[in-house]
Design a protein around this motif. Structure first.
Motif, PDB file in Angstrom:
ATOM      1  N   GLU A 103       0.840  -1.198   0.000  1.00  0.00           N
ATOM      2  CA  GLU A 103       0.000   0.000   0.000  1.00  0.00           C
ATOM      3  C   GLU A 103       0.876   1.249   0.000  1.00  0.00           C
ATOM      4  OE1 GLU A 103      -2.655  -0.229   3.287  1.00  0.00           O
ATOM      5  OE2 GLU A 103      -3.785  -1.927   2.499  1.00  0.00           O
ATOM      6  N   GLY A 104       0.472   2.229  -0.799  1.00  0.00           N
ATOM      7  CA  GLY A 104       1.229   3.473  -0.893  1.00  0.00           C
ATOM      8  C   GLY A 104       2.190   3.529  -2.071  1.00  0.00           C
ATOM      9  N   MET A 105       2.480   2.369  -2.683  1.00  0.00           N
ATOM     10  CA  MET A 105       3.405   2.375  -3.820  1.00  0.00           C
ATOM     11  C   MET A 105       2.707   2.938  -5.060  1.00  0.00           C
ATOM     12  SD  MET A 105       3.602  -1.688  -4.854  1.00  0.00           S
ATOM     13  CE  MET A 105       4.880  -1.402  -6.080  1.00  0.00           C
ATOM     14  N   LYS A 106       3.525   3.415  -6.004  1.00  0.00           N
ATOM     15  CA  LYS A 106       2.991   3.980  -7.238  1.00  0.00           C
ATOM     16  C   LYS A 106       2.978   2.924  -8.339  1.00  0.00           C
ATOM     17  CE  LYS A 106       4.226   8.756  -6.255  1.00  0.00           C
ATOM     18  NZ  LYS A 106       4.956   9.971  -6.706  1.00  0.00           N
ATOM     19  N   LEU A 107       1.949   2.987  -9.164  1.00  0.00           N
ATOM     20  CA  LEU A 107       1.738   1.961 -10.180  1.00  0.00           C
ATOM     21  C   LEU A 107       1.509   2.590 -11.547  1.00  0.00           C
ATOM     22  CD1 LEU A 107      -0.879  -0.171  -8.198  1.00  0.00           C
ATOM     23  CD2 LEU A 107       1.569  -0.652  -8.367  1.00  0.00           C
ATOM     24  N   ASP A 108       1.783   1.812 -12.580  1.00  0.00           N
ATOM     25  CA  ASP A 108       1.364   2.135 -13.942  1.00  0.00           C
ATOM     26  C   ASP A 108       0.301   1.118 -14.330  1.00  0.00           C
ATOM     27  OD1 ASP A 108       3.246   4.134 -14.032  1.00  0.00           O
ATOM     28  OD2 ASP A 108       4.727   2.972 -15.135  1.00  0.00           O
ATOM     29  N   VAL A 174      -0.102   6.213 -10.498  1.00  0.00           N
ATOM     30  CA  VAL A 174      -1.281   6.232  -9.628  1.00  0.00           C
ATOM     31  C   VAL A 174      -0.932   5.486  -8.336  1.00  0.00           C
ATOM     32  CG1 VAL A 174      -2.997   6.460 -11.450  1.00  0.00           C
ATOM     33  CG2 VAL A 174      -2.180   4.197 -10.828  1.00  0.00           C
ATOM     34  N   VAL A 175      -1.578   5.876  -7.265  1.00  0.00           N
ATOM     35  CA  VAL A 175      -1.204   5.355  -5.940  1.00  0.00           C
ATOM     36  C   VAL A 175      -2.104   4.186  -5.551  1.00  0.00           C
ATOM     37  CG1 VAL A 175      -0.945   5.927  -3.493  1.00  0.00           C
ATOM     38  CG2 VAL A 175      -0.392   7.630  -5.247  1.00  0.00           C
ATOM     39  N   LEU A 176      -1.478   3.122  -5.057  1.00  0.00           N
ATOM     40  CA  LEU A 176      -2.212   1.994  -4.509  1.00  0.00           C
ATOM     41  C   LEU A 176      -2.639   2.340  -3.088  1.00  0.00           C
ATOM     42  CD1 LEU A 176      -3.227  -0.911  -4.618  1.00  0.00           C
ATOM     43  CD2 LEU A 176      -0.936  -1.674  -3.979  1.00  0.00           C
ATOM     44  N   VAL A 177      -3.928   2.625  -2.919  1.00  0.00           N
ATOM     45  CA  VAL A 177      -4.419   3.109  -1.631  1.00  0.00           C
ATOM     46  C   VAL A 177      -4.617   1.971  -0.646  1.00  0.00           C
ATOM     47  CG1 VAL A 177      -6.296   4.331  -0.471  1.00  0.00           C
ATOM     48  CG2 VAL A 177      -5.532   5.066  -2.739  1.00  0.00           C
ATOM     49  N   LYS A 178      -5.187   0.857  -1.129  1.00  0.00           N
ATOM     50  CA  LYS A 178      -5.509  -0.237  -0.199  1.00  0.00           C
ATOM     51  C   LYS A 178      -5.456  -1.575  -0.910  1.00  0.00           C
ATOM     52  CE  LYS A 178      -8.885  -1.423   3.406  1.00  0.00           C
ATOM     53  NZ  LYS A 178     -10.159  -1.022   4.051  1.00  0.00           N
ATOM     54  N   MET A 186      -7.513  -4.638  -5.287  1.00  0.00           N
ATOM     55  CA  MET A 186      -6.614  -3.500  -5.189  1.00  0.00           C
ATOM     56  C   MET A 186      -7.453  -2.239  -5.393  1.00  0.00           C
ATOM     57  SD  MET A 186      -3.439  -4.944  -7.493  1.00  0.00           S
ATOM     58  CE  MET A 186      -2.198  -3.785  -6.919  1.00  0.00           C
ATOM     59  N   LEU A 187      -7.298  -1.271  -4.502  1.00  0.00           N
ATOM     60  CA  LEU A 187      -7.995   0.003  -4.608  1.00  0.00           C
ATOM     61  C   LEU A 187      -6.979   1.063  -5.017  1.00  0.00           C
ATOM     62  CD1 LEU A 187     -10.097  -1.701  -3.138  1.00  0.00           C
ATOM     63  CD2 LEU A 187     -10.593   0.258  -1.673  1.00  0.00           C
ATOM     64  N   ILE A 188      -7.151   1.570  -6.233  1.00  0.00           N
ATOM     65  CA  ILE A 188      -6.180   2.483  -6.825  1.00  0.00           C
ATOM     66  C   ILE A 188      -6.792   3.869  -6.925  1.00  0.00           C
ATOM     67  CG2 ILE A 188      -4.859   2.998  -8.915  1.00  0.00           C
ATOM     68  CD1 ILE A 188      -4.666  -0.017  -9.367  1.00  0.00           C
TER      69      ILE A 188
END
Length: 211
Positions: A103-108, A174-178, A186-188
């Motif tokens: 959680e909190g990491m950035k994704l493409d 985009v941030v992985l919130v949860k 995954m909640l992005i």
């Protein structure tokens, strides 16, 4: 590079501990199975092939049936591959889940945008026409293109009317919130391209991970 396939379920919102509203896209990601290891010696490059979502054996052709049977892996509906970074190791049959993402990491996130069919240049490219004055009834029409019988079409690359949407689109950082492990969710934060139920590819952000 951490990569996982998933299905877009839709959008909702969640609340932070501070009471702030965060709009999120809900994605059912994985579990996916490693179906093949590609190396420089055998394929010319290092990569990992993964399969996502079980399907019935009769829905794939015989070469693919043999591909899965070779390593005693259930038949998968979707296949994808990603390059392996230095230090990463994978094994055939290994399962990759949302638990591998923090959680909190950035994704493409890559998906196929919604198809909108043939559209005019105003909707497709955002061109603006002047006010409808002097009795004009063509506010949203492109006007003359100086083409009678030839060319009778829009040249490739021109910002005019044509098919809109159904393109491969990637949203970056985009941030992985949860992460909800028991439901593979995954909640992005923010929007993700594609329809509900559409296939998406999620990987660690190529740039801006430490910002």
């Amino acid at each position: 590079m951490k990569t996982i396939l998933g299905k877009k379920l839709g959008m909702t919102q969640i609340f932070t501990d501070a009471g702030e509203v965060v709009p999120v896209t809900v994605i059912e990601a994985g579990p996916e199975t490693v179906t093949q290891i590609k190396t420089v010696e055998t394929d010319g490059y290092n990569a990992v092939q993964v399969g996502f979502e079980d399907t019935k054996p009769h829905r794939v052709n015989k070469p693919m049936t043999g591909h899965f049977a070779k390593n005693d892996i259930p038949v998968k509906k979707h296949l994808a591959e990603f390059r392996v970074e230095e230090g990463e190791t994978y094994e055939i049959g290994q399962t990759i889940t949302v638990a591998d993402f923090e959680e909190g990491m950035k994704l493409d996130v890559t998906g196929t945008s919604k198809g909108k069919g043939t559209q005019g240049e105003i909707k497709r490219h955002g061109h603006r026409r002047g006010p409808m004055t002097h009795g004009s009834k063509h506010k949203r029409l492109p006007g003359g293109k100086a083409g009678a019988s030839y060319p009778g079409r829009v040249f490739k690359g021109n910002k005019e009317s044509g098919r809109m949407g159904r393109d491969t689109v990637t949203v970056q950082n985009v941030v992985l919130v949860k992460v909800i492990e028991d439901r593979n969710l995954m909640l992005i934060k923010g929007a993700v391209p594609g329809n509900k139920g559409g296939l998406v590819r999620i990987q660690s952000a190529v740039k801006g991970q430490d910002k």
